[in-house]
Design a protein around this motif. Structure first.
Motif, PDB file in Angstrom:
ATOM      1  N   MET A   1       6.957   7.937  13.817  1.00  0.00           N
ATOM      2  CA  MET A   1       6.956   6.708  14.613  1.00  0.00           C
ATOM      3  C   MET A   1       7.190   5.493  13.712  1.00  0.00           C
ATOM      4  N   VAL A   2       6.409   5.412  12.641  1.00  0.00           N
ATOM      5  CA  VAL A   2       6.490   4.291  11.709  1.00  0.00           C
ATOM      6  C   VAL A   2       7.878   4.235  11.073  1.00  0.00           C
ATOM      7  N   GLY A   3       8.394   5.395  10.687  1.00  0.00           N
ATOM      8  CA  GLY A   3       9.724   5.464  10.090  1.00  0.00           C
ATOM      9  C   GLY A   3      10.816   5.025  11.053  1.00  0.00           C
ATOM     10  N   SER A   4      10.677   5.377  12.324  1.00  0.00           N
ATOM     11  CA  SER A   4      11.680   4.986  13.316  1.00  0.00           C
ATOM     12  C   SER A   4      11.701   3.478  13.521  1.00  0.00           C
ATOM     13  N   LEU A   5      10.631   2.812  13.129  1.00  0.00           N
ATOM     14  CA  LEU A   5      10.547   1.356  13.225  1.00  0.00           C
ATOM     15  C   LEU A   5      10.973   0.677  11.921  1.00  0.00           C
ATOM     16  N   GLY A   6      11.421   1.498  10.957  1.00  0.00           N
ATOM     17  CA  GLY A   6      11.963   0.964   9.716  1.00  0.00           C
ATOM     18  C   GLY A   6      10.978   0.786   8.580  1.00  0.00           C
ATOM     19  N   HIS A   7       9.750   1.193   8.772  1.00  0.00           N
ATOM     20  CA  HIS A   7       8.740   1.052   7.720  1.00  0.00           C
ATOM     21  C   HIS A   7       8.659   2.340   6.900  1.00  0.00           C
ATOM     22  N   ASP A   8       8.216   2.203   5.665  1.00  0.00           N
ATOM     23  CA  ASP A   8       7.962   3.365   4.822  1.00  0.00           C
ATOM     24  C   ASP A   8       6.525   3.812   5.055  1.00  0.00           C
ATOM     25  N   ALA A   9       6.313   5.101   5.224  1.00  0.00           N
ATOM     26  CA  ALA A   9       4.967   5.619   5.468  1.00  0.00           C
ATOM     27  C   ALA A   9       4.528   6.524   4.330  1.00  0.00           C
ATOM     28  N   VAL A  10       3.259   6.409   3.986  1.00  0.00           N
ATOM     29  CA  VAL A  10       2.617   7.252   2.985  1.00  0.00           C
ATOM     30  C   VAL A  10       1.381   7.828   3.653  1.00  0.00           C
ATOM     31  N   VAL A  11       1.200   9.147   3.571  1.00  0.00           N
ATOM     32  CA  VAL A  11       0.050   9.795   4.202  1.00  0.00           C
ATOM     33  C   VAL A  11      -0.978  10.170   3.151  1.00  0.00           C
ATOM     34  N   LYS A  12      -2.220   9.819   3.441  1.00  0.00           N
ATOM     35  CA  LYS A  12      -3.359  10.225   2.617  1.00  0.00           C
ATOM     36  C   LYS A  12      -4.207  11.122   3.506  1.00  0.00           C
ATOM     37  N   GLY A  13      -3.960  12.417   3.420  1.00  0.00           N
ATOM     38  CA  GLY A  13      -4.523  13.343   4.376  1.00  0.00           C
ATOM     39  C   GLY A  13      -5.907  13.874   4.090  1.00  0.00           C
ATOM     40  N   ASP A  14      -6.378  13.779   2.850  1.00  0.00           N
ATOM     41  CA  ASP A  14      -7.684  14.380   2.579  1.00  0.00           C
ATOM     42  C   ASP A  14      -8.833  13.407   2.799  1.00  0.00           C
ATOM     43  N   SER A  15      -8.533  12.216   3.250  1.00  0.00           N
ATOM     44  CA  SER A  15      -9.514  11.163   3.557  1.00  0.00           C
ATOM     45  C   SER A  15     -10.376  10.762   2.357  1.00  0.00           C
ATOM     46  N   SER A  16      -9.902  11.029   1.173  1.00  0.00           N
ATOM     47  CA  SER A  16     -10.644  10.649  -0.023  1.00  0.00           C
ATOM     48  C   SER A  16     -10.609   9.143  -0.204  1.00  0.00           C
ATOM     49  N   ALA A  17     -11.751   8.554  -0.352  1.00  0.00           N
ATOM     50  CA  ALA A  17     -11.824   7.108  -0.541  1.00  0.00           C
ATOM     51  C   ALA A  17     -11.133   6.680  -1.826  1.00  0.00           C
ATOM     52  N   SER A  18     -10.934   7.607  -2.758  1.00  0.00           N
ATOM     53  CA  SER A  18     -10.271   7.248  -4.009  1.00  0.00           C
ATOM     54  C   SER A  18      -8.835   6.796  -3.768  1.00  0.00           C
ATOM     55  N   HIS A  19      -8.235   7.226  -2.664  1.00  0.00           N
ATOM     56  CA  HIS A  19      -6.868   6.790  -2.356  1.00  0.00           C
ATOM     57  C   HIS A  19      -6.780   5.296  -2.109  1.00  0.00           C
ATOM     58  N   THR A  20      -7.880   4.677  -1.795  1.00  0.00           N
ATOM     59  CA  THR A  20      -7.849   3.252  -1.490  1.00  0.00           C
ATOM     60  C   THR A  20      -7.523   2.411  -2.715  1.00  0.00           C
ATOM     61  N   TYR A  21      -7.652   2.970  -3.913  1.00  0.00           N
ATOM     62  CA  TYR A  21      -7.323   2.223  -5.117  1.00  0.00           C
ATOM     63  C   TYR A  21      -5.816   1.996  -5.256  1.00  0.00           C
ATOM     64  N   GLU A  22      -5.023   2.757  -4.537  1.00  0.00           N
ATOM     65  CA  GLU A  22      -3.572   2.662  -4.625  1.00  0.00           C
ATOM     66  C   GLU A  22      -2.990   1.659  -3.635  1.00  0.00           C
ATOM     67  N   LEU A  23      -3.811   1.007  -2.839  1.00  0.00           N
ATOM     68  CA  LEU A  23      -3.317   0.093  -1.816  1.00  0.00           C
ATOM     69  C   LEU A  23      -2.863  -1.226  -2.411  1.00  0.00           C
ATOM     70  N   ARG A  24      -1.822  -1.764  -1.790  1.00  0.00           N
ATOM     71  CA  ARG A  24      -1.321  -3.085  -2.156  1.00  0.00           C
ATOM     72  C   ARG A  24      -1.726  -4.064  -1.051  1.00  0.00           C
ATOM     73  N   ASP A  25      -1.819  -5.326  -1.401  1.00  0.00           N
ATOM     74  CA  ASP A  25      -2.268  -6.325  -0.437  1.00  0.00           C
ATOM     75  C   ASP A  25      -1.367  -6.428   0.790  1.00  0.00           C
ATOM     76  N   ASP A  26      -0.070  -6.157   0.646  1.00  0.00           N
ATOM     77  CA  ASP A  26       0.833  -6.281   1.787  1.00  0.00           C
ATOM     78  C   ASP A  26       0.979  -4.982   2.585  1.00  0.00           C
ATOM     79  N   ASP A  27       0.208  -3.950   2.246  1.00  0.00           N
ATOM     80  CA  ASP A  27       0.237  -2.698   3.005  1.00  0.00           C
ATOM     81  C   ASP A  27      -0.417  -2.875   4.374  1.00  0.00           C
ATOM     82  N   ILE A  28       0.008  -2.029   5.289  1.00  0.00           N
ATOM     83  CA  ILE A  28      -0.665  -1.886   6.576  1.00  0.00           C
ATOM     84  C   ILE A  28      -1.311  -0.509   6.542  1.00  0.00           C
ATOM     85  N   VAL A  29      -2.608  -0.442   6.805  1.00  0.00           N
ATOM     86  CA  VAL A  29      -3.346   0.804   6.651  1.00  0.00           C
ATOM     87  C   VAL A  29      -3.886   1.273   8.000  1.00  0.00           C
TER      88      VAL A  29
END
Length: 130
Positions: free
Chosen positions: A31-59
């Protein structure tokens, strides 16, 4: 002579999907890709993934996950001082409403709530506002 109007679409952003359900994450990625955005999936729900976020990301954050709950992810985002835009997702209205209160207390940027299952127009609408 008048300046030409700029009808360019808004700049596309990176969308990070935090959801433990691979099938659902794949559908949302499409869905996100069809709207022209790049999507990254963090599937294991590890909070450590939050360190990779950028301020302009949509989460997109699923609230009900087995290892780390969506609320725990939100708390981690707040501890890190993340400025990303947050979209909460759940199939349970009560969970969405409670998490919305928590997001406001944590002073995170909330773009909206999505009740599962949702459709492409719902995602487009919330991304247009984010």
């Amino acid at each position: 002579m008048a300046e030409p109007k700029n009808y360019a679409s808004p700049p596309k952003r990176r969308v990070v999907i935090i959801d433990d359900d691979p099938a659902f994450a794949e559908v949302l990625t499409r869905m996100v890709g069809s709207l022209g955005h790049d999507a990254v999936v963090k599937g294991d729900s590890s909070a450590s993934h939050t360190y990779e976020l950028r301020d302009d990301d949509i989460v997109f954050v699923d609230l009900l996950m087995p290892k780390v709950s969506g609320v725990q992810v939100l708390e981690q985002l707040a501890r890190q001082g993340v400025k990303s835009t947050i979209i909460l997702m759940s199939g349970h209205d009560h969970a969405l409403r409670e998490a919305e209160k928590i997001v406001k207390k944590l002073d995170l940027r909330l773009a909206g709530l999505l009740f599962k299952p949702f459709r492409l127009p719902d995602v487009k609408s919330i991304l247009d506002e984010a």
